[in-house]
Design a protein around this motif. Sequence first.
Motif, mmCIF file in Angstrom:
data_model
loop_
_atom_site.group_PDB
_atom_site.id
_atom_site.type_symbol
_atom_site.label_atom_id
_atom_site.label_comp_id
_atom_site.label_asym_id
_atom_site.label_seq_id
_atom_site.Cartn_x
_atom_site.Cartn_y
_atom_site.Cartn_z
ATOM 1 N N GLN A 35 0.856 -1.186 0.000
ATOM 2 C CA GLN A 35 0.000 0.000 0.000
ATOM 3 C C GLN A 35 0.889 1.231 0.000
ATOM 4 O O GLN A 35 1.287 1.720 1.041
ATOM 5 N N LYS A 36 1.180 1.718 -1.178
ATOM 6 C CA LYS A 36 2.072 2.877 -1.321
ATOM 7 C C LYS A 36 1.448 4.142 -0.747
ATOM 8 O O LYS A 36 2.087 4.911 -0.036
ATOM 9 N N ASP A 37 0.172 4.350 -1.051
ATOM 10 C CA ASP A 37 -0.559 5.569 -0.667
ATOM 11 C C ASP A 37 -1.597 5.207 0.401
ATOM 12 O O ASP A 37 -2.518 4.431 0.141
ATOM 13 N N VAL A 38 -1.428 5.780 1.613
ATOM 14 C CA VAL A 38 -2.379 5.473 2.691
ATOM 15 C C VAL A 38 -3.297 6.653 2.989
ATOM 16 O O VAL A 38 -3.990 6.677 4.012
ATOM 17 N N THR A 39 -3.333 7.650 2.099
ATOM 18 C CA THR A 39 -4.235 8.787 2.265
ATOM 19 C C THR A 39 -5.615 8.418 1.718
ATOM 20 O O THR A 39 -5.836 7.306 1.248
ATOM 21 N N GLY A 40 -6.549 9.357 1.763
ATOM 22 C CA GLY A 40 -7.852 9.208 1.126
ATOM 23 C C GLY A 40 -8.607 7.952 1.506
ATOM 24 O O GLY A 40 -8.779 7.649 2.698
ATOM 25 N N PRO A 41 -9.066 7.184 0.525
ATOM 26 C CA PRO A 41 -9.903 6.011 0.807
ATOM 27 C C PRO A 41 -9.267 5.003 1.752
ATOM 28 O O PRO A 41 -9.978 4.345 2.510
ATOM 29 N N TYR A 42 -7.925 4.886 1.708
ATOM 30 C CA TYR A 42 -7.305 3.863 2.558
ATOM 31 C C TYR A 42 -7.543 4.167 4.039
ATOM 32 O O TYR A 42 -8.026 3.313 4.793
ATOM 33 N N ILE A 43 -7.222 5.360 4.502
ATOM 34 C CA ILE A 43 -7.400 5.664 5.927
ATOM 35 C C ILE A 43 -8.878 5.875 6.263
ATOM 36 O O ILE A 43 -9.309 5.609 7.387
ATOM 37 N N PRO A 205 2.906 9.877 3.651
ATOM 38 C CA PRO A 205 1.671 9.089 3.516
ATOM 39 C C PRO A 205 1.168 8.947 2.083
ATOM 40 O O PRO A 205 0.478 7.989 1.765
ATOM 41 N N LYS A 206 1.526 9.880 1.225
ATOM 42 C CA LYS A 206 1.087 9.792 -0.181
ATOM 43 C C LYS A 206 1.948 8.805 -0.965
ATOM 44 O O LYS A 206 1.481 8.190 -1.934
ATOM 45 N N ASP A 207 3.188 8.644 -0.531
ATOM 46 C CA ASP A 207 4.124 7.759 -1.224
ATOM 47 C C ASP A 207 5.129 7.252 -0.188
ATOM 48 O O ASP A 207 6.113 7.926 0.115
ATOM 49 N N ARG A 208 4.868 6.077 0.361
ATOM 50 C CA ARG A 208 5.645 5.604 1.505
ATOM 51 C C ARG A 208 7.021 5.034 1.137
ATOM 52 O O ARG A 208 7.686 4.435 1.981
ATOM 53 N N TYR A 209 7.448 5.292 -0.084
ATOM 54 C CA TYR A 209 8.848 5.065 -0.440
ATOM 55 C C TYR A 209 9.669 6.332 -0.168
ATOM 56 O O TYR A 209 10.892 6.306 -0.248
ATOM 57 N N LEU A 210 8.977 7.433 0.094
ATOM 58 C CA LEU A 210 9.607 8.739 0.215
ATOM 59 C C LEU A 210 9.485 9.292 1.635
ATOM 60 O O LEU A 210 8.695 8.803 2.441
ATOM 61 N N CYS A 211 10.252 10.336 1.905
ATOM 62 C CA CYS A 211 10.213 10.950 3.237
ATOM 63 C C CYS A 211 9.058 11.938 3.337
ATOM 64 O O CYS A 211 8.502 12.396 2.338
ATOM 65 N N GLU A 526 9.151 5.911 -11.504
ATOM 66 C CA GLU A 526 8.226 4.918 -10.978
ATOM 67 C C GLU A 526 7.999 5.129 -9.483
ATOM 68 O O GLU A 526 6.861 5.109 -8.999
ATOM 69 N N ILE A 527 9.068 5.348 -8.735
ATOM 70 C CA ILE A 527 8.964 5.545 -7.291
ATOM 71 C C ILE A 527 8.234 6.850 -6.973
ATOM 72 O O ILE A 527 7.391 6.915 -6.076
ATOM 73 N N TYR A 528 8.542 7.894 -7.725
ATOM 74 C CA TYR A 528 7.965 9.208 -7.444
ATOM 75 C C TYR A 528 6.526 9.356 -7.936
ATOM 76 O O TYR A 528 5.830 10.285 -7.543
ATOM 77 N N ASP A 529 6.079 8.466 -8.775
ATOM 78 C CA ASP A 529 4.747 8.581 -9.375
ATOM 79 C C ASP A 529 3.670 8.742 -8.301
ATOM 80 O O ASP A 529 3.566 7.939 -7.376
ATOM 81 N N GLY A 530 2.878 9.809 -8.413
ATOM 82 C CA GLY A 530 1.793 10.058 -7.471
ATOM 83 C C GLY A 530 2.146 10.947 -6.306
ATOM 84 O O GLY A 530 1.265 11.345 -5.533
ATOM 85 N N ALA A 531 3.423 11.274 -6.141
ATOM 86 C CA ALA A 531 3.833 12.122 -5.012
ATOM 87 C C ALA A 531 3.342 13.553 -5.200
ATOM 88 O O ALA A 531 3.171 14.037 -6.328
ATOM 89 N N HIS A 532 3.119 14.247 -4.095
ATOM 90 C CA HIS A 532 2.741 15.655 -4.152
ATOM 91 C C HIS A 532 3.886 16.485 -4.738
ATOM 92 O O HIS A 532 5.063 16.186 -4.518
#
Length: 564
Positions: A35-43, A205-211, A526-532
Amino acid sequence: MVTDWKSLATAKRDAILNSIPENWRLPKIPSAEEQKDVTGPYIQQFLDKKEVEITETDAVGIAEKVAAGTWSAVDVTQAFCHRASLAHQLVNCLHETFFDAALADAKALDTYYAEHKKTKGPLHGVPVSLKDQFHVKNVETTMGYVGWIDTFEGKKGDSRQKTYESEMVRELRELGAVLYCKTSVPHTLMSGETVNNIIEYTWNPKDRYLCSGGSSGGEGALIGLKGSPVGFGTDIGGSIRIPAAFNGLYGIRPSAGRLPYEGMANSMDGQNSVLSVVGPLGTSARSVTFLVKSILSQSPWLYDPLVMEMPWRNDQYQRVWDRVNSPTGELTFGLMRTDGIVNPQPPVARAVEMVVQAVEKAGHKVMDWKPPAHAEGLATTFNTWMYDGGKDVHSAFALSGEPMSQQVKMTYGTEPKPEKTASEIAQNNVAHRQWKKQWMDAWNATASSTNTGQPIDCIIAPLAPYAAARPEKYKWYAYSAFVNGLDYTSVVVPVTYADKSMDKYEEGYKPMNENDQAAYEDYDAEIYDGAHVAIQLIGRRLQEEKMLAIAEYIGQILGKESIP
């Protein structure tokens, strides 16, 4: 006396988790791969419908609902305590929780409202989170140091331990805010990533590969997960703006002396050449404005000797709106696409262009801006962080014997360096002042190139070369730190999301130098995809009202901020 730091850190980490009510515990924490992104629908799945509605309302909306009697302070506080608990389990963003005290305060506010038929203050019933530099009664302040556990700023037996409160905490209580948690920081506070030996790493939280950014990274992550509507961080090199940018938030770095810092814990206390400042982060621009305006209503200059007697200047705020709503009310922006040393990565470069296109479409002028004597100014700014040779931070680590994170070691090394002499500090201060004058003159000179005959209103610039950094890869602070060196006002505005199909380096891109090479190699679409992705708007010194108004306006024309 050096103690077993691992046992202390583990016990503290467990205590934070154990402070979360059992019925709010998650049965399983997914990995980033799961689960890369835990914002929105996930939480949201762990909350009921009313909790979602409450926690996804900004601070202004919450204040209005509570003032109208639609929501109780207790219901609002309960909802945010629950969502904050979930956020911590997912990204490690809390250092302290004091939910019972918060609910007791909320109950008292509801009683006050029932008896007086009015609110206590403009923040009545609004939950506000705090970076773990604020002292709050009956709550510990570790600032990420194991050696500060069960002490007052590392001092055993100090009578102020858990009895003392920072000045802004008092003011927030007077305004009716509900304080309920303190958020994670990197030990020393001097890192764009939030990591320490107590809670370990705070993830984005938007991309849990990142800080999540730093040093107010816990604030950024918590508010990004809507576990808080608004909170306060501090900024000496980008520490409010970096987490705001990395988590899709608005955040302001005010000039020194505008908001009260009195009574807060800090690193390098007494270094006054480039001061750390305090400011809010929030889910909307109007919420950040609301918090600044509310704090200034408390006359903080009467309680903090470094705060200027400068109430909220509504005329400066309103003047921006009058101009943009007038047929001839053009704003003029300077454009800093790059600092000439490290180019922004593709998502950030695209975000800058999106803002340029939006403001030009709205009828405003954009002109190129090249930062004067950039390398020289950065050097004088960075020098201030090492006046004591790192003695303060190394002494804090020595209290427990804990190791320094690699992120902090990049700045402070493995042992203290020689302290600067008074003459060396004075020499650096002179060079620093001369650099500020170069900026002042260059800014004034833009008046000859604008249609208004006045200098540019502000500068559009990247906040960092990254949309958000990968662990141990935040290495270039120049985009944020030069603003601190100038003591200018800066507001972060969220713009878009990284998109792997669009955000690519040009074929054959050749990095300009080693620093640019590191940023180039860090980028993985690929890793950064979807980050703010965000930008900063830089104004001159003490232009908080003007810059907040411009940030709100930019948010509107980008479609990120609704028009009141």
